[in-house]
Scaffold this motif. Structure first.
Motif, PDB file in Angstrom:
ATOM      1  N   THR A   1     -48.408 -41.504  13.410  1.00  0.00           N
ATOM      2  CA  THR A   1     -47.880 -40.417  14.256  1.00  0.00           C
ATOM      3  C   THR A   1     -48.541 -40.602  15.546  1.00  0.00           C
ATOM      4  N   GLY A   2     -47.969 -40.113  16.673  1.00  0.00           N
ATOM      5  CA  GLY A   2     -48.656 -40.017  18.076  1.00  0.00           C
ATOM      6  C   GLY A   2     -48.207 -41.260  19.018  1.00  0.00           C
ATOM      7  N   THR A   3     -49.129 -41.714  19.772  1.00  0.00           N
ATOM      8  CA  THR A   3     -48.670 -42.893  20.603  1.00  0.00           C
ATOM      9  C   THR A   3     -49.673 -43.781  20.797  1.00  0.00           C
ATOM     10  N   ASP A   4     -50.817 -43.942  19.887  1.00  0.00           N
ATOM     11  CA  ASP A   4     -51.803 -44.999  19.682  1.00  0.00           C
ATOM     12  C   ASP A   4     -51.142 -46.258  19.535  1.00  0.00           C
ATOM     13  N   GLY A   5     -51.587 -47.239  20.616  1.00  0.00           N
ATOM     14  CA  GLY A   5     -51.069 -48.528  20.291  1.00  0.00           C
ATOM     15  C   GLY A   5     -49.981 -48.801  21.370  1.00  0.00           C
ATOM     16  N   THR A   6     -49.354 -47.950  21.868  1.00  0.00           N
ATOM     17  CA  THR A   6     -48.139 -48.269  23.049  1.00  0.00           C
ATOM     18  C   THR A   6     -49.077 -49.101  24.255  1.00  0.00           C
ATOM     19  N   LEU A   7     -49.978 -48.201  24.801  1.00  0.00           N
ATOM     20  CA  LEU A   7     -50.650 -49.110  25.798  1.00  0.00           C
ATOM     21  C   LEU A   7     -51.300 -50.403  25.704  1.00  0.00           C
ATOM     22  N   GLY A   8     -51.864 -50.478  24.216  1.00  0.00           N
ATOM     23  CA  GLY A   8     -52.395 -51.956  23.843  1.00  0.00           C
ATOM     24  C   GLY A   8     -51.206 -52.818  23.805  1.00  0.00           C
ATOM     25  N   LEU A   9     -50.039 -52.662  23.392  1.00  0.00           N
ATOM     26  CA  LEU A   9     -48.891 -53.625  23.292  1.00  0.00           C
ATOM     27  C   LEU A   9     -48.356 -53.791  24.887  1.00  0.00           C
ATOM     28  N   ARG A  10     -48.586 -52.865  25.491  1.00  0.00           N
ATOM     29  CA  ARG A  10     -48.410 -53.178  27.145  1.00  0.00           C
ATOM     30  C   ARG A  10     -49.332 -54.107  27.692  1.00  0.00           C
ATOM     31  N   ALA A  11     -50.610 -53.968  27.571  1.00  0.00           N
ATOM     32  CA  ALA A  11     -51.563 -55.044  28.010  1.00  0.00           C
ATOM     33  C   ALA A  11     -51.221 -56.380  27.385  1.00  0.00           C
ATOM     34  N   LEU A  12     -50.944 -56.427  26.061  1.00  0.00           N
ATOM     35  CA  LEU A  12     -50.837 -57.577  25.532  1.00  0.00           C
ATOM     36  C   LEU A  12     -49.388 -58.241  25.980  1.00  0.00           C
ATOM     37  N   LEU A  13     -48.414 -57.891  26.083  1.00  0.00           N
ATOM     38  CA  LEU A  13     -47.419 -58.428  26.787  1.00  0.00           C
ATOM     39  C   LEU A  13     -47.591 -59.036  28.101  1.00  0.00           C
TER      40      LEU A  13
END
Length: 965
Positions: free
Chosen positions: A137-149
């Motif tokens: 649940t939530g949005t944790d991980g979204t900004l991490g994938l953004r940095a990774l891409l």
């Protein structure tokens, strides 16, 4: 058993970061069941764990995979074919292939451990990093994938329909940061295929066919999207093309080039893939602290009231950088208590990113980058995340712009371009730096990322902070010449008309003007006007005797153009004028041109500043007669030769010393400031900046403003429609509730009222805006306005029952009127009809009085109890017989009467056992010793009764004394 350590070198294998929250255990098990034990990859699991309990995740996962599963300890080196699990109550990061642990800084509920780890994974592993986001649940991980891409990695997201909780997968998919959306059991095939593709791709350099295919891909991309990516780094483009090829299971670049040409949708998808949208709020916090505490105070120093600060953020992505600068500017204004106007232009090539920036809505996990104080001051909390507040949003104008192709903004105080040039080839970087210098005012500041620099353009900028890459623009025309030589697409034709600020405008000719021109032409020496670097700005007269274009690269530097023999004296005079502000007048210089001796009187004068930071020099040349050999011999024969020769040598020695000192100082200055002016292509001067270029730049700015106005108009239109719907809902709500309501402002003028309020106050539609005190009410003597004044002063709501002249009863509530900003701006008065309730209460009271009168008339001790055996009423004879008073009797349990004298076991049995089973009992004898009354023998009778008015059951208890025989 501890597994044997791997011999693989750190960084030679991919590291996969897996993030999950609620429902993650099931997804982890489904994933690892299909991952081979010798995959050649390392897996690091980050899950939201209870910080107060030990985790058994390692034990559970060990049952589903043959790879060793270990819980991470601090400084643990990552090895392939192993699974690493984050421990509870810890945050984890990756640094040089080593896992680091630390205690969480955020309170529970605000932690984003998946984002934090994926960011560190992206920074540490770059294109070898792989991120997987599973159920949660939530949005944790979204900004991490953004940095990774953004760093060239791969992201896999669980198919939401297969997730037990789809909040985290849906957030990443909607944000566009998922390269593959798959069920967990199918992800291993993609990982293995990607690893094999990378191994094959890194085994040998690309073949000629691959280079040709890439050119074909770039051409197709340009024809479909209109954007040319040929200036981007080939390694960056290649990685993103490989990612698209892997997604379509295409291994040959030529096949993909043909596929791209036949599929315009794939061309747009590749275009989105190539755009670098990696950013965050207050990235590099120390850089923003330097901006706030050191750079902005210098920019704003000595600025007049009403000054407009102009800022340009190039390559803004989704707007975090622009909003961060706007927040810093707002803080500086508030702390200095000196508000100033701000024009902040934020541009990017990606229209989707600009749309996101314009909306100003960001996910909840921005709390990792924004301090709680800034979050409170500059953001509004919404269900979907945090929205930038209106005052910050209105500071920024967003527009779509290609910084390479489109004209830059001009007259900027600050230009920020961070993490854009690192993706461009060196030639394109060299062309952009002069463009940024052209966009800045003299003394303006350029902000780059720590991984970028101005390269060889040290003549255009001087460093303010080498660590955080703040550069001050140096006043010079070199940027325009470099831009022209570099063939920037926004530069106009050199044949265009000169720039307005240096153009000699025609004036009405008169006698005084003709005289001045004639005198200047006839008697003024040949001269040039230069800047402090010696670059020629204006030429008067025939200077061909002293200056000539040197061989090699074209230049307008007066020292470089001077004839041999004149350069040293001219350089010394320029240094004296620049360093000491002292003129050099009438210096006699002897030089030769084509073996012909010439003699000139050289003068260098500093001129008054045209504008602050724009100093100029006047260099003049005046011919002197050259002595003939015959005259020289006669003069030598007439005088003593030896003293004349000594004097001449001393004079030459003094000149040589001065020239040598000037040369040494210039060399030291060049070494300290890393200047390379003589190596630059300086082919034009300031006059080549034409009025057309200024008009073109103004046109671009107006187009950006117009686009922003269109967006604002659309937002306002949507807001108007929303307000209209809310107004309709409010009208129907107020019309359909049977509660009279009057809204008053702080001066008790009517804002709005419902039709039910007309039964209390005689209000009509035209009374809106009138004071309520002017309206006659039907209330029977109650002054509600005085109560309303007390409510505004104390903020304590008031409630009372009021009666109209017609006999209607209302429950009146007066409460403060609060705006959305929590400001008290009046009161709200409501009138709820309670006439029916008052009638029922009156009826019940009358019945109660009659019942009491009947009980008292009977003359026997009697009690009326409620369901809880508390005394509702008692007869007068009861109070007299047992020496009690009503105040100590009514409302109290019967067992507590008379210091618990009625706590009689037999009575308890009657009331709690017999009476609930039967409706009544009669003639039951009870004996008890009462304090002060002695031994009493009583006959008790009880009956269950029902009160029709109140609807509650009661108990009637009769006590009768039995005489002792």
């Amino acid at each position: 058993m501890e597994p044997k350590a791997s011999t693989a070198q750190p960084g030679a294998f991919p590291i996969v970061g897996l993030g999950a929250s609620a429902g993650g255990l099931e997804a982890f098990e489904a994933f690892f069941r299909h991952v081979p034990a010798e995959s050649g990859m390392a897996f690091v699991l980050v899950q939201h764990l209870d910080p107060s309990h030990a985790s058994i995740l390692t034990e559970i996962l060990q049952r589903t995979t043959a790879m060793p599963v270990v819980e991470v300890t601090d400084q643990m080196v990552v090895e392939p074919n192993r699974v690493y699990v984050i421990p509870p109550n810890r945050e984890m990061a990756l640094f040089h292939g080593t896992l680091l642990l630390r205690l969480p800084e955020q309170v529970r509920g605000q932690r984003m451990p998946i984002d934090a780890f994926l960011r560190s994974l992206a920074e540490d592993q770059g294109e070898k990093a792989i991120g997987i986001l599973l159920s949660g649940t939530g949005t944790d991980g979204t900004l991490g994938l953004r940095a990774l891409l953004g760093n060239g990695g791969i992201s896999l997201v669980q198919e939401p329909s297969t997730a037990q909780y789809d909040g985290m997968p849906q957030s990443a998919i909607h944000a566009g940061f998922a390269t593959h959306v798959l069920p967990p059991e199918r992800m291993s095939k993609v990982l293995l295929a990607s690893r094999q593709h990378r191994v094959k791709g890194g085994a040998a350099p690309p073949a000629l066919a691959t280079v040709g295919s890439m050119n074909q891909i770039m051409m197709t991309l340009r024809s479909v999207t209109g954007h040319d990516f040929s200036g981007y780094k080939k390694s960056t483009i290649g990685r993103r093309i490989e990612r698209r090829m892997a997604q379509h299971n295409i291994e040959d670049a030529e096949v993909y080039a043909r596929f791209l040409k036949n599929q315009p949708a794939e061309a747009h998808a590749l275009f989105r893939e190539l755009l670098i949208n990696v950013t965050s709020f207050f990235r590099d916090p120390e850089a923003f602290a330097t901006l706030k505490n050191e750079v902005l105070p210098q920019i704003l120093a000595d600025k007049p009231d009403g000054y407009i600060l102009r800022v340009w953020v190039a390559g803004c992505a989704t707007g975090e950088e622009a909003y961060s600068i706007a927040m810093v500017l707002r803080e500086v204004m508030e702390e200095a208590r000196h508000p100033f106007s701000v024009q902040l232009y934020s541009t990017d090539l990606d229209d989707d990113a600009i749309a996101t920036a314009r909306a100003g809505l960001y996910p909840p996990n921005i709390t990792q980058d924004v301090t709680p104080e800034r979050l409170r001051r500059f953001f509004a909390k919404e269900d979907a995340g945090y929205r930038v507040k209106k005052d910050i949003r209105e500071m920024v104008v967003f527009a779509i712009q290609n910084v390479i192709k489109d004209p830059p903004f001009t007259k900027m105080d600050l230009v920020s371009c961070r993490n854009l040039m690192i993706y461009l080839e060196a030639d394109l970087q060299k062309r952009l730096i002069p463009a940024f210098h052209y966009a800045l005012k003299p003394g303006g500041v350029l902000l780059l990322s720590p991984s970028e620099s101005i390269g060889g353009h040290t003549d255009l900028f001087s460093p303010l902070s080498r660590k955080w890459k703040f550069y001050r623009a140096t006043p010079t025309t070199a940027s325009v010449r470099t831009a022209m030589a570099g063939s920037l697409s926004w530069a106009t034709d050199p044949a265009a008309s000169p720039q307005a600020d240096v153009m000699i405008k025609a004036k009405d000719v008169n006698i005084a003007e003709l005289t001045r021109r004639a005198l200047v032409q006839s008697f003024a020496p040949a001269s040039v006007v230069t800047d402090l670097r010696g670059d020629i700005l204006y030429v008067h007269g025939d200077t061909g005797k002293y200056l000539r274009p040197p061989p090699g690269l074209a230049t307008l530097n007066v020292v470089d153009m001077a004839h041999e023999g004149l350069q040293m004296e001219l350089r010394a005079a320029l240094n004296l004028a620049v360093r000491q502000r002292a003129p050099t007048l009438g210096r006699d210089v002897l030089f030769s041109v084509a073996d012909e001796p010439r003699r000139v009187s050289l003068g260098v004068r500093p001129l008054a500043d045209l504008e602050p930071g724009q100093e100029i020099l006047l260099v003049s040349f005046q011919d002197l007669p050259v002595q003939s050999p015959q005259k020289s011999r006669r003069r030598k024969s007439a005088t003593s030769a030896e003293p004349s020769r000594v004097e001449e040598l001393e004079r030459d020695l003094a000149y040589t010393r001065e020239n040598l000192q000037a040369t040494i100082e210039e060399q030291q200055s060049s070494n300290e400031e890393l200047k390379s002016t003589n190596e630059e292509l300086q082919s034009t001067n300031e006059e080549l900046q034409s009025t057309n270029e200024e008009l073109e730049t103004s046109k671009e700015e107006l187009q950006s403003v117009n686009e922003e106005l269109v967006t604002v108009n659309a937002e306002l239109q949507a807001k108007i429609e929303e307000l209209a719907g809310m107004q309709n809902d409010m009208k129907n709500l107020l019309d359909n509730i049977n509660i009279g309501t009057i809204f008053l402002d702080d001066r008790f003028k009517i804002r709005r009222f419902t039709r039910e309020a007309a039964k209390v106050y005689r209000v009509v539609a035209t009374d809106i805006g009138r004071p309520l005190s002017d309206i006659k009410s039907d209330l029977d003597g109650d002054d509600l306005l005085a109560r309303a004044q007390t409510v505004i002063e104390t903020l304590i709501p008031h409630e009372q029952e009021v009666r109209t002249i017609a006999g209607e009863w209302y429950l009146t509530r007066i409460q403060p009127y609060r705006t959305l900003d929590n400001v008290i701006d009046g009161v709200v008065m409501t009138f709820a009809g309670i006439s029916d309730r008052k009638a029922a209460e009156t009826s019940e009271r009358q019945g109660f009085d009659i019942a009491e009168a009947i009980i008292d008339a009977i003359g026997k001790p009697m009690l009326v109890l409620d369901e809880g055996l508390a005394v509702v009423s008692a007869s007068c004879s009861f109070y007299q017989e047992f020496r009690l008073v009503p105040a100590e009797t009514r409302g109290r349990p019967i067992y507590a009467l008379g210091n618990r004298q009625w706590d009689i076991p037999a009575l308890r049995t009657l009331l709690e056992t017999i009476l609930p089973q039967e409706q009544s009992f009669d003639g039951l004898e009870v004996e008890h010793v009462f304090a002060g009354l002695g031994h009493r023998k009583m006959r008790l009778s009880g009956r269950r009764i029902f009160c029709k008015s109140s609807g509650r059951p009661l108990i009637l208890l009769t006590v009768e004394d039995i005489a002792e025989t």
